[in-house]
Write an enzyme that holds these catalytic residues in place. Structure first.
Site, short mmCIF file in Angstrom:
data_model
loop_
_atom_site.label_atom_id
_atom_site.label_comp_id
_atom_site.label_asym_id
_atom_site.label_seq_id
_atom_site.Cartn_x
_atom_site.Cartn_y
_atom_site.Cartn_z
N HIS A 18 -40.90 -5.99 -1.29
CA HIS A 18 -39.47 -5.64 -1.25
C HIS A 18 -38.96 -5.29 -2.65
CE1 HIS A 18 -38.63 -6.40 3.01
NE2 HIS A 18 -39.62 -7.26 2.89
N THR A 19 -39.84 -4.83 -3.50
CA THR A 19 -39.44 -4.36 -4.82
C THR A 19 -39.36 -2.83 -4.86
OG1 THR A 19 -41.77 -4.54 -5.40
CG2 THR A 19 -40.35 -6.33 -6.13
N ASP A 20 -40.04 -2.16 -3.89
CA ASP A 20 -40.18 -0.69 -4.04
C ASP A 20 -38.88 0.07 -3.79
OD1 ASP A 20 -40.27 -0.99 -1.25
OD2 ASP A 20 -41.91 0.43 -0.97
N SER A 107 -49.32 -0.79 7.19
CA SER A 107 -48.96 0.62 6.99
C SER A 107 -49.69 1.58 7.90
CB SER A 107 -49.21 1.04 5.55
OG SER A 107 -48.36 0.33 4.73
N SER A 109 -48.12 3.39 9.87
CA SER A 109 -47.28 4.61 9.88
C SER A 109 -47.55 5.48 8.66
CB SER A 109 -45.80 4.28 9.99
OG SER A 109 -45.49 3.02 9.50
N GLU A 141 -40.25 9.18 7.32
CA GLU A 141 -39.95 7.87 7.89
C GLU A 141 -38.47 7.51 7.72
OE1 GLU A 141 -43.25 5.48 7.57
OE2 GLU A 141 -42.24 3.66 8.23
N ASP A 153 -46.08 2.43 0.52
CA ASP A 153 -47.16 2.59 1.49
C ASP A 153 -47.72 4.01 1.45
OD1 ASP A 153 -46.20 0.11 2.06
OD2 ASP A 153 -45.33 0.64 4.00
N TYR A 202 -35.22 -5.85 7.85
CA TYR A 202 -35.58 -5.03 6.69
C TYR A 202 -34.35 -4.29 6.16
CZ TYR A 202 -38.37 -1.85 3.81
OH TYR A 202 -38.90 -1.16 2.75
C1 GLA Z 1 -42.76 -2.07 4.18
C2 GLA Z 1 -42.18 -0.80 3.59
C3 GLA Z 1 -42.47 -0.71 2.10
C4 GLA Z 1 -42.08 -2.00 1.38
C5 GLA Z 1 -42.61 -3.22 2.10
C6 GLA Z 1 -42.12 -4.51 1.52
O1 GLA Z 1 -44.14 -2.02 4.13
O2 GLA Z 1 -42.75 0.33 4.23
O3 GLA Z 1 -41.80 0.39 1.56
O4 GLA Z 1 -40.69 -2.09 1.20
O5 GLA Z 1 -42.28 -3.21 3.48
O6 GLA Z 1 -42.65 -4.70 0.26
#
Ligand code: GLA
Length: 366
Positions: A18-20, A107, A109, A141, A153, A202
């Site tokens: 949850h840093t991106d 991931s 997706s 997305e 991802d 999220y």
């Molecule tokens: C999902 C999102 C990413 C990222 C993570 C949490 O995988 O697709 O972009 O935010 O959650 O780190």
């Protein structure tokens, strides 16, 4: 007519959760599971798609991409993002096959988006570099699927390499491969509890981070460091804890890169444990079943550390273990988890765990 094949991997995030979408740091690595596609160009504007996993065909006309709420949205999102950035396309037929588990935080997706985008890039000779391709996947997305995800991802699916972690600065999209030491085993265990990023938690977490940054007077939480934590603590709850997670997690990613480079697996394990605690207590994206799985993994004698990986609210855990122990450790962890669930009145909320990666250093990266 020529058949074009392309594929892209799923990923496991080692640390940096949850840093991106806060402009921060992440450290994912590709997993062996991939999505593969076969593409044949058509002479009209129709896109016809077969999914092996769903066992069905679906179709749409280019220019008529719109959210339908199913798997086709990921493909429509890709062609829409390409069209909106000025790329000329024609119709095509696409066959998709994937062994990346859905809804496990690995991931599936992004691997689908990047496999599709790679095939289209090749079929239509589009001049798009690998970073831009990843950002088109993110756009697919965000816009068509409606999941407000960051770019980690897709960047990992596009630029990651087996045997290395991919350090990403999500503010600049600068990346660096960090080789995984050959005395480290990687484990990924799916809890069996599915998550969904297009809805609920999220989206709320992302909004909370943006609100925290606004109240702190910075463009993104990335602009703050551990020296700012006293100021951050004065925010109202839960914003203070959300921001503290992101700020300390960014710090842990940098420490994890240093630990990997120094082959200091004990420190890396401790960082995993701290990251999990922060996701559980400050960011509140874990669930009790995952906490149990992580605790069982951390108590294993061969495991250095474990944590929830991916967006959370279900999904998988990642652990690092001593070289040559992954398969046996994974079996012990899942057995113990199942025994506990059985003993606790066959606890239905727990799901059935599945070992997805038990990558023993010596055989996988020799
Ligand atoms: C999902 C999102 C990413 C990222 C993570 C949490 O995988 O697709 O972009 O935010 O959650 O780190």
């Amino acid at each position: 007519m020529d058949v074009i094949t392309a594929s892209a991997p799923g990923r496991v995030n080692l640390i940096g959760e949850h840093t991106d979408y806060n402009g921060g740091f992440v450290l994912p690595t590709p997993i062996p599971q991939r999505t593969a596609v076969e593409l044949r160009r058509r002479k009209d504007g129709l896109v016809r798609v077969w999914s092996r996993e769903i066992g069905a065909w679906a179709e749409y006309a280019l220019g008529d991409e719109r959210r339908r709420g199913g798997w086709l949205d990921y493909v429509m999102g890709c062609t829409q993002a390409l069209r909106l950035t000025g790329h000329a396309l024609e119709g095509f037929e696409l066959k998709i096959a994937s062994d990346v588990p859905l809804g496990s935080g690995l991931s599936s997706s992004a691997s689908l988006e990047l496999a599709v985008l790679r095939a289209i890039r090749q079929a239509f000779g589009l001049a798009i570099d690998d970073t831009q391709l990843a950002l088109l996947g993110q756009r697919a997305e965000n816009e068509l699927v409606g999941a407000p995800v960051g770019a980690m991802d897709q960047l990992c699916a596009s630029l990651g390499q087996a045997g290395s972690a991919l350090f990403i600065d999500t503010r600049t999209f600068a990346t660096r491969l960090v080789p995984l030491p050959d005395d480290l085993d990687l484990l990924v265990i799916d809890s069996g509890l599915k998550h969904d990023h297009a809805t609920g938690g999220y989206r709320t977490r992302r909004a909370e981070c943006e609100e925290a940054a606004r109240q702190l007077g910075v463009p993104q939480l990335r602009d703050l460091g551990v020296d700012d934590l006293a100021r951050v603590a004065r925010l109202p709850d839960p914003l203070a804890r959300r921001a503290r997670h992101v700020i300390t997690e960014d710090d842990r990613v940098l420490a994890a890169v240093a630990a990997l480079e120094a082959r200091d697996l004990r420190t890396l394990g401790e960082l995993f444990v701290a990251s999990h605690a922060s996701m559980r207590d400050d960011f509140e994206v874990s669930v009790p079943a995952i906490d149990t799985l992580v605790a069982i993994a951390c108590a294993d004698p061969d495991v250095y550390g474990a944590r929830l990986t991916g967006g959370g609210f279900g999904g998988a855990i990642v652990a690092i273990a001593k070289a040559g122990t992954a398969a046996a450790a994974a079996r012990r962890i899942t057995d113990q988890y199942c025994d506990q669930s059985w003993n606790q009145n066959r606890d239905q909320t727990r799901g059935t765990p599945r070992v997805l990666v038990a990558q023993e250093a010596a055989c996988s990266r020799s």
